[in-house]
Design an enzyme around this catalytic site. Structure first.
Site, PDB file in Angstrom:
ATOM      1  CE1 TYR A   1      -3.992   2.031   0.349  1.00  7.06           C
ATOM      2  CE2 TYR A   1      -2.936   3.010   2.267  1.00  7.06           C
ATOM      3  CZ  TYR A   1      -3.958   3.004   1.330  1.00  7.06           C
ATOM      4  OH  TYR A   1      -4.933   3.974   1.375  1.00  7.06           O
TER       5      TYR A   1
ATOM      6  CE  LYS B   1      -3.695   4.680  -1.774  1.00  7.63           C
ATOM      7  NZ  LYS B   1      -4.739   5.191  -2.696  1.00  7.63           N
TER       8      LYS B   1
ATOM      9  CB  THR C   1     -13.841   4.476   5.042  1.00  7.96           C
ATOM     10  OG1 THR C   1     -12.480   4.014   5.029  1.00  7.96           O
ATOM     11  CG2 THR C   1     -13.867   5.987   4.859  1.00  7.96           C
TER      12      THR C   1
END
Length: 270
Positions: A150, A154, A185
């Protein structure tokens, strides 16, 4: 930047930050193009907004992306603002993570987002206006444990956005890279673990994070103010982001290279 009457295309719009961006942009008078894989949830978000076109597709499907791009552009004569927001996170140690997990996250979070942008930059540059926003992460500023894939994507998305900004600096198209910290979220619940399955549970720091509506407002406000790098975080994460913030003078210096003919010189020497 005024959102009223503008066509705003958001990927990953069926939930989380994408859905919050849609609702906030709609409240500012934008016309929305909403994309994601879950057609039912896209319809639910669209029902909360006005002047909306839903284009469900998998961002990894090049043919579907090309078809959606043509439809988005033709809907009202152009796309004014685009958010490359679709993505999936990770919660696994590098030592235990299957290589396929890296390939999947790179494909979804980086390659597909670049493809989304590449389909629009010619259209925007030709019109002499537009804005592209890339949703990176504080993990795209600082490498974070359990998120090696990740963080890699990013960081990569931010690098693409910064370089693209410089290239488009003479066209009237703006590029914004957004760095959210923990936002409340389902990102952790949907994150991939070492074998590629979904994690299925959230993190305390995510559950106690910035409400998605507040994060979306900060993002849209930052773009409206012309900020090229927008950090949306709190506490320690905000400190990390600010510590690694790119100075505006550096952005201006790189854009100045383009203005002085750097790209044309490179091409002529090729």
């Amino acid at each position: 930047m005024d959102y009223a009457g503008k066509v705003v295309w958001i990927t990953g719009a069926s939930s989380g930050i994408g859905a919050a961006l849609a609702r906030d942009a709609a409240s500012r008078g934008a016309h929305l193009v909403l994309s994601g894989r879950n057609e039912g949830r896209l319809a639910e978000v669209a029902a909360q907004c006005s002047e909306t076109l839903t284009l469900p597709f998998d961002v990894r499907d090049d043919a579907a992306l090309a078809d959606a791009t043509a439809k988005a552009i033709s809907w009202k004569g152009g796309v004014d603002i685009a958010f490359a927001n679709a993505g999936v996170s990770q919660r696994s140690r590098a030592l235990k993570t299957d290589m396929q997990v890296y390939r999947d996250i790179i494909d979804i979070d980086l390659t597909a987002q670049i493809a989304f942008s590449q389909g629009l930059i010619g259209h925007m540059a030709e019109r002499g206006s537009g804005a592209l926003a890339f949703i990176s992460s504080i993990a795209g500023k600082v490498g974070v444990p359990m998120r090696t894939a990740y963080s890699a994507v990013k960081f990569g998305l931010a690098g693409y956005g910064d370089a693209l900004r410089a290239e488009l600096s003479q066209t009237g198209v703006s590029v914004h890279v957004i760095y959210p910290g923990s936002v409340a979220t389902d990102v952790a619940r949907n994150a991939l673990v070492a074998d590629g399955n979904k994690r299925g549970r959230s993190d305390k720091v995510i559950d106690e994070g910035i409400p998605a509506a507040d994060a979306a407002k900060a993002m849209l406000d930052g773009m409206a103010a012309g900020e090229r790098e927008i950090i949306v975080a709190q506490g320690m994460e905000a400190g990390m982001g600010e510590l690694r913030r790119t100075p505006d003078q550096l952005f201006d210096q790189i854009a100045g290279m383009v203005a002085s003919g750097y790209m044309e010189k490179m091409e002529s020497e090729g």
